[in-house]
Write a protein that holds these residues in place. Sequence first.
Motif, PDB file in Angstrom:
ATOM      1  N   LEU A 103     -12.644 -65.076  -9.974  1.00 40.68           N
ATOM      2  CA  LEU A 103     -11.710 -65.766 -10.907  1.00 40.68           C
ATOM      3  C   LEU A 103     -10.818 -66.495  -9.551  1.00 40.68           C
ATOM      4  O   LEU A 103     -10.431 -67.460  -9.248  1.00 40.68           O
ATOM      5  CB  LEU A 103     -10.998 -64.263 -11.517  1.00 40.68           C
ATOM      6  CG  LEU A 103      -9.179 -65.659 -12.885  1.00 40.68           C
ATOM      7  CD1 LEU A 103      -9.611 -66.343 -13.200  1.00 40.68           C
ATOM      8  CD2 LEU A 103      -8.355 -64.067 -12.761  1.00 40.68           C
TER       9      LEU A 103
ATOM     10  N   THR B 156     -13.985 -69.739 -12.987  1.00 40.89           N
ATOM     11  CA  THR B 156     -13.238 -69.605 -13.697  1.00 40.89           C
ATOM     12  C   THR B 156     -13.328 -69.172 -14.696  1.00 40.89           C
ATOM     13  O   THR B 156     -12.995 -68.421 -15.301  1.00 40.89           O
ATOM     14  CB  THR B 156     -11.693 -70.651 -12.949  1.00 40.89           C
ATOM     15  OG1 THR B 156     -11.082 -70.398 -11.898  1.00 40.89           O
ATOM     16  CG2 THR B 156     -10.639 -69.965 -14.153  1.00 40.89           C
TER      17      THR B 156
ATOM     18  N   SER C 203     -15.971 -66.187 -14.637  1.00 38.98           N
ATOM     19  CA  SER C 203     -14.923 -65.087 -15.173  1.00 38.98           C
ATOM     20  C   SER C 203     -13.590 -64.710 -16.200  1.00 38.98           C
ATOM     21  O   SER C 203     -13.895 -63.386 -16.655  1.00 38.98           O
ATOM     22  CB  SER C 203     -14.270 -65.502 -13.697  1.00 38.98           C
ATOM     23  OG  SER C 203     -13.022 -63.726 -13.023  1.00 38.98           O
ATOM     24  N   VAL C 204     -13.396 -65.916 -16.882  1.00 37.82           N
ATOM     25  CA  VAL C 204     -12.685 -65.348 -17.880  1.00 37.82           C
ATOM     26  C   VAL C 204     -13.724 -65.050 -19.044  1.00 37.82           C
ATOM     27  O   VAL C 204     -12.868 -63.970 -19.627  1.00 37.82           O
ATOM     28  CB  VAL C 204     -11.627 -66.232 -17.978  1.00 37.82           C
ATOM     29  CG1 VAL C 204     -10.692 -66.577 -19.638  1.00 37.82           C
ATOM     30  CG2 VAL C 204     -10.642 -66.932 -16.876  1.00 37.82           C
TER      31      VAL C 204
ATOM     32  N   GLY D 234     -15.432 -74.540  -9.027  1.00 33.99           N
ATOM     33  CA  GLY D 234     -13.658 -73.583  -9.023  1.00 33.99           C
ATOM     34  C   GLY D 234     -13.838 -74.132 -10.794  1.00 33.99           C
ATOM     35  O   GLY D 234     -13.815 -72.566 -11.132  1.00 33.99           O
TER      36      GLY D 234
ATOM     37  N   GLY E 171     -12.445 -68.548  -8.065  1.00 36.54           N
ATOM     38  CA  GLY E 171     -12.037 -70.216  -8.886  1.00 36.54           C
ATOM     39  C   GLY E 171     -11.433 -70.722  -8.535  1.00 36.54           C
ATOM     40  O   GLY E 171     -10.899 -71.820  -9.016  1.00 36.54           O
ATOM     41  N   VAL E 172     -10.322 -69.626  -8.825  1.00 33.80           N
ATOM     42  CA  VAL E 172      -9.174 -70.602  -9.023  1.00 33.80           C
ATOM     43  C   VAL E 172      -8.388 -71.010  -7.109  1.00 33.80           C
ATOM     44  O   VAL E 172      -8.506 -72.606  -6.486  1.00 33.80           O
ATOM     45  CB  VAL E 172      -8.207 -69.758  -8.511  1.00 33.80           C
ATOM     46  CG1 VAL E 172      -6.269 -69.990  -8.793  1.00 33.80           C
ATOM     47  CG2 VAL E 172      -8.038 -69.822 -10.359  1.00 33.80           C
TER      48      VAL E 172
END
Length: 62
Positions: A12, A50, A53-54, A46, A15-16
């Motif tokens: 995460l 993200t 991951s979420v 990214g 990715g951010v």
Amino acid sequence: MNAGPLILGAMLGAGVLLVVMGLRMLADRKLDDRARRRGFWPLNGGLILTAVSVYLFMTSGG
């Protein structure tokens, strides 16, 4: 200690960071158009990282 949440948190965060790097490159008016368009690669990567991951955070909880 379970390493799963640590890995997902690192994904995460990475990715951010990629999203921020891509947006900064796209917004930089000093670069030529071709160089600015290369900012889409880290932005898209990214966003995908993200989102994965979420999604994994949400499905692995419980």
